[in-house]
Structure formats: structure tokens, C-alpha cells
Scaffold this motif. Structure first.
Motif, PDB file in Angstrom:
ATOM      1  N   ASP A 134       9.180  22.662   3.364  1.00 22.18           N
ATOM      2  CA  ASP A 134       7.769  22.030   3.548  1.00 22.18           C
ATOM      3  C   ASP A 134       7.859  21.575   5.080  1.00 22.18           C
ATOM      4  OD1 ASP A 134       7.594  21.888   0.977  1.00 22.18           O
ATOM      5  OD2 ASP A 134       8.908  20.003   0.710  1.00 22.18           O
ATOM      6  N   VAL A 135       9.208  21.417   5.983  1.00 28.99           N
ATOM      7  CA  VAL A 135       9.216  21.588   7.018  1.00 28.99           C
ATOM      8  C   VAL A 135       8.103  21.889   7.720  1.00 28.99           C
ATOM      9  CG1 VAL A 135       9.972  20.666   9.127  1.00 28.99           C
ATOM     10  CG2 VAL A 135      10.681  19.444   7.384  1.00 28.99           C
ATOM     11  N   VAL A 136       8.441  23.587   7.746  1.00 30.64           N
ATOM     12  CA  VAL A 136       8.369  24.870   8.604  1.00 30.64           C
ATOM     13  C   VAL A 136       6.560  24.976   7.717  1.00 30.64           C
ATOM     14  CG1 VAL A 136       8.173  27.257   8.642  1.00 30.64           C
ATOM     15  CG2 VAL A 136      10.386  26.003   8.589  1.00 30.64           C
ATOM     16  N   ALA A 137       5.987  24.630   7.154  1.00 30.08           N
ATOM     17  CA  ALA A 137       4.861  24.797   6.564  1.00 30.08           C
ATOM     18  C   ALA A 137       4.295  24.114   6.839  1.00 30.08           C
ATOM     19  CB  ALA A 137       4.807  24.780   4.891  1.00 30.08           C
ATOM     20  N   GLY A 138       4.328  22.568   7.486  1.00 30.52           N
ATOM     21  CA  GLY A 138       4.012  21.474   8.136  1.00 30.52           C
ATOM     22  C   GLY A 138       4.359  20.763   9.317  1.00 30.52           C
ATOM     23  N   LEU A 139       4.611  22.021   9.858  1.00 32.94           N
ATOM     24  CA  LEU A 139       4.818  22.032  11.492  1.00 32.94           C
ATOM     25  C   LEU A 139       4.384  21.660  12.348  1.00 32.94           C
ATOM     26  CD1 LEU A 139       7.913  23.112  12.578  1.00 32.94           C
ATOM     27  CD2 LEU A 139       7.333  25.149  12.774  1.00 32.94           C
ATOM     28  N   PRO A 140       3.212  21.806  12.745  1.00 35.96           N
ATOM     29  CA  PRO A 140       2.018  21.025  13.329  1.00 35.96           C
ATOM     30  C   PRO A 140       2.238  19.856  13.550  1.00 35.96           C
ATOM     31  CG  PRO A 140       1.018  23.437  12.669  1.00 35.96           C
ATOM     32  CD  PRO A 140       2.307  22.628  12.219  1.00 35.96           C
ATOM     33  N   VAL A 141       2.053  19.032  12.055  1.00 38.85           N
ATOM     34  CA  VAL A 141       2.141  18.046  11.604  1.00 38.85           C
ATOM     35  C   VAL A 141       3.380  16.728  11.966  1.00 38.85           C
ATOM     36  CG1 VAL A 141       1.759  16.217  10.561  1.00 38.85           C
ATOM     37  CG2 VAL A 141       0.295  17.970  10.140  1.00 38.85           C
ATOM     38  N   LYS A 142       4.214  17.800  11.493  1.00 39.34           N
ATOM     39  CA  LYS A 142       5.724  16.925  12.127  1.00 39.34           C
ATOM     40  C   LYS A 142       5.706  17.077  13.555  1.00 39.34           C
ATOM     41  CE  LYS A 142       7.242  16.614   8.075  1.00 39.34           C
ATOM     42  NZ  LYS A 142       7.604  15.701   6.967  1.00 39.34           N
ATOM     43  N   MET A 143       5.208  18.347  14.606  1.00 37.53           N
ATOM     44  CA  MET A 143       5.882  17.849  15.709  1.00 37.53           C
ATOM     45  C   MET A 143       4.963  17.049  16.259  1.00 37.53           C
ATOM     46  SD  MET A 143       8.788  20.418  16.346  1.00 37.53           S
ATOM     47  CE  MET A 143       8.994  19.293  14.635  1.00 37.53           C
ATOM     48  N   GLN A 144       3.713  17.035  15.762  1.00 35.27           N
ATOM     49  CA  GLN A 144       3.155  16.065  16.123  1.00 35.27           C
ATOM     50  C   GLN A 144       3.920  14.743  16.768  1.00 35.27           C
ATOM     51  OE1 GLN A 144       0.257  15.766  18.550  1.00 35.27           O
ATOM     52  NE2 GLN A 144       1.021  13.734  18.730  1.00 35.27           N
ATOM     53  N   ALA A 145       4.276  14.474  14.836  1.00 37.61           N
ATOM     54  CA  ALA A 145       5.644  13.180  14.363  1.00 37.61           C
ATOM     55  C   ALA A 145       6.332  12.678  15.386  1.00 37.61           C
ATOM     56  CB  ALA A 145       5.648  13.061  13.236  1.00 37.61           C
ATOM     57  N   VAL A 146       6.831  13.652  15.828  1.00 38.88           N
ATOM     58  CA  VAL A 146       7.957  14.019  17.107  1.00 38.88           C
ATOM     59  C   VAL A 146       7.857  13.052  17.993  1.00 38.88           C
ATOM     60  CG1 VAL A 146       9.587  15.079  18.089  1.00 38.88           C
ATOM     61  CG2 VAL A 146       9.200  15.540  15.685  1.00 38.88           C
ATOM     62  N   GLN A 147       6.353  13.878  18.870  1.00 36.76           N
ATOM     63  CA  GLN A 147       5.993  13.317  19.824  1.00 36.76           C
ATOM     64  C   GLN A 147       5.280  11.843  20.018  1.00 36.76           C
ATOM     65  OE1 GLN A 147       3.042  16.465  21.933  1.00 36.76           O
ATOM     66  NE2 GLN A 147       4.037  18.129  20.016  1.00 36.76           N
ATOM     67  N   THR A 148       5.180  11.443  18.927  1.00 41.85           N
ATOM     68  CA  THR A 148       4.632  10.253  18.503  1.00 41.85           C
ATOM     69  C   THR A 148       5.286   9.774  18.849  1.00 41.85           C
ATOM     70  OG1 THR A 148       2.619  10.969  17.668  1.00 41.85           O
ATOM     71  CG2 THR A 148       3.417   8.489  17.793  1.00 41.85           C
TER      72      THR A 148
END
Length: 307
Positions: free
Chosen positions: A266-280
Motif C-alpha cells: 500500500d505504501v509503494v502504491a501510494g508513494l507520491p502521496v506518502k512522500m509528500q506527507a513526509v515533506q509536510t
């Protein structure tokens, strides 16, 4: 410790790591174009500037534009030159707290960088920045007492590393100009570590999961978030019975938990969203750290003495 010294140390860690991370991002672009001569240079360069770094892009973009804005622009701390200059200025302000070896390594890095030339980005520029960042990190870890001063420096380094790796991972393998995962792994220095842990079986999903979620590789997003949390606990070790009052720890712990305990697919499938959440989360944590530990207003000045 004085708040201004703590702030300078925090930003030394961030700026040195930013120069390193930016060099790795630009190197991923360089490797991408070398591995695939048919790749669209304009689209790839625009992805680096617009998607990864969040800079405005208008019209056709080239590798030379990336070099001008991300490598040689002294007016911007988002570039390597600007970050190295800012790191040296912060080191100068915290000179009495740094070890002599650390100050000399940062100062020498800035002066020698100016002697490498600013005409075009070469592999020599990018590898040299990575080597100097590793040298500075090693000297700080081995010559500074691991007290609050060191904690702030490493905290800044860990936050910046989480942010920069997240930016690179978010665009790995994108069809619209993103670098292939082999280039991303190489730029992060993760090629050999990945091959050892996965027995040479390279797939996009495995590479993405490794850089985002590996608990042992020091450049993974999860490792950097965990390191930042550890430094915050050391700076504020009080036991809290009802939740976490430290806003920075709360922000980082929330996103770290979502990554660490999420289903990998699930993390890999939604990687752009997850990584944007990390930056935020990193941005919010940095603001919370500044509010709690650093000088929030102008320093007082005495204009006259009352008798």
C-alpha cells in the motif's frame, strides 16, 4: 545552550545535508540521461526542478538550467552553492561550539568549492559534494561531544535527509520524466546495500520499498525519521504520561508510524502521496522546533543607560 547557537548548529546540519541531497538529485538526472540516450532531456529536467524541488518552470528546460538553479545559484539556499555558503556562515556564528576540525572542514569545503568552476555541472562537482558532506558528518560525529550541540546538528541532518530522500523517491520511475530506480539507487549510494539485502533481484517495487521503508539503511526515509525522533527525545527526555506534548515529535512520529506499520504494498502504491506527507511533516516539525528552541524575536538592543 544559547538559542542562537542551537539554531546555527541545526541549520549547519540541514544545509550540509541539503547540498548532499541536491547533488544526489542532480546526479540521478545525469545518470538517467546516460543510461537512456532517448530520454527527453527537457521533460526530465522539468521534473527535477518542478516536481522534485518545487521550483517554477516555464518553457523548455535543459540540464544547464538545472545546473544554474540547483548547483551554482548563490542567492538560493536550495542550490548547492547557496547551501554550502549558508552552512559556513552558520558555522562561523557557532565557531566557539564546533570542534576545530569541523570548522576547518566546513570552511575548506566552501573555499575549494569555488575553485571547481561554474561553467557546467560535471560528475566531479557532484561526487565532490557528496564526499565532503560525508567527511563533515564523520568529523562532527567523531570530534564533538555528543551533547545538546551535537544533538541539534544531527537533528537538522536527519530532517533534511528525510525530506530530500522523500523528494527523490516520490518521482522514481515516473513515466513523465522521472529517473529510473536504478539511477535513484545509485544516486543514494544504495546500489550495493540493496543488492545484498535483496540478493540481486531488482524490481521497481523492491527499490521503492527499500529507499522508503528499510530500517537499517541510513539514507532511507524511515531511518532518517527515526533518527530525528531519537534526537528530539534526547533533547527533551521528560516522561509524558498523557500523549506527546512536543509538537515536532508528534508530527514525525505520526508519519513514521504510518510508514513503519503500513502494508508495504500500500505504501509503494501510494508513494507520491506518502512522500509528500513526509515533506509536510518535516516542514511542520522544523517550524515546531524553531518555536520551542530558537530565538523567536529580534535580539534586545540597549540604546541608553538609565542612571
Amino acid at each position: 545552550m544559547l538559542s542562537r547557537i542551537a539554531e546555527s548548529l541545526f541549520w549547519i546540519g540541514r544545509y550540509v545535508e541539503r547540498a548532499d541531497g541536491t547533488a544526489r538529485i542532480v546526479d540521478a538526472l545525469r545518470l538517467q540521461l546516460l543510461e537512456d540516450p532517448t530520454a527527453d532531456e527537457s521533460a526530465s529536467a522539468a521534473t527535477v526542478l518542478g516536481v522534485i524541488m518545487g521550483m517554477p518552470v516555464s518553457g523548455p528546460t535543459s540540464v544547464a538550467d538545472v545546473g544554474s538553479r540547483l548547483v551554482f545559484d548563490r542567492s538560493s539556499t536550495s542550490s548547492i552553492t547557496g547551501a554550502l555558503h549558508a552552512a559556513r556562515e552558520n558555522a562561523r556564528r557557532a565557531r566557539e561550539t564546533l570542534s576545530t576540525e569541523l570548522w576547518e572542514s566546513i570552511n575548506t569545503t566552501w573555499h575549494r568549492w569555488n575553485g571547481l568552476g561554474r561553467h557546467s555541472v560535471t560528475e566531479r562537482h557532484l561526487s565532490w559534494v557528496r564526499e565532503r558532506a560525508s567527511l563533515i558528518a564523520g568529523i562532527s560525529d567523531s570530534t564533538m561531544s555528543h551533547d545538546d550541540a551535537w544533538q541539534f546538528l544531527v537533528l537538522g541532518r536527519a530532517l533534511e535527509r528525510a525530506d530530500m530522500t522523500a523528494r527523490l523517491v516520490a518521482t522514481g520511475g515516473l513515466s513523465s520524466g522521472g529517473p529510473p530506480w536504478s539511477a535513484v539507487l545509485s544516486s543514494c549510494g544504495a546500489q550495493q546495500a540493496f543488492m545484498r539485502s535483496h540478493r540481486g533481484m531488482l524490481t521497481d517495487d523492491r527499490a521503492a520499498a527499500f529507499l522508503a521503508l528499510d530500517r537499517q539503511f541510513p539514507r532511507s526515509v524511515l531511518f532518517a525519521l527515526t533518527e530525528a525522533e531519537s534526537r528530539l527525545r534526547s533533547l527533551s527526555p521528560e516522561v509524558e504520561r498523557l500523549g506527546v506534548s512536543d509538537e515536532a515529535r508528534r508530527r514525525l512520529g505520526s508519519i513514521r508510524t504510518a510508514l513503519e506499520y503500513g502494508i508495504t504494498s500500500d505504501v509503494v502504491a501510494g508513494l507520491p502521496v506518502k512522500m509528500q506527507a513526509v515533506q509536510t511533516a518535516v516542514t511542520a516539525a522544523s517550524a515546531a522546533i524553531a518555536e520551542r528552541y530558537f530565538q523567536s524575536g529580534p535580539l534586545p538592543t540597549w540604546t541608553e543607560e538609565l542612571i
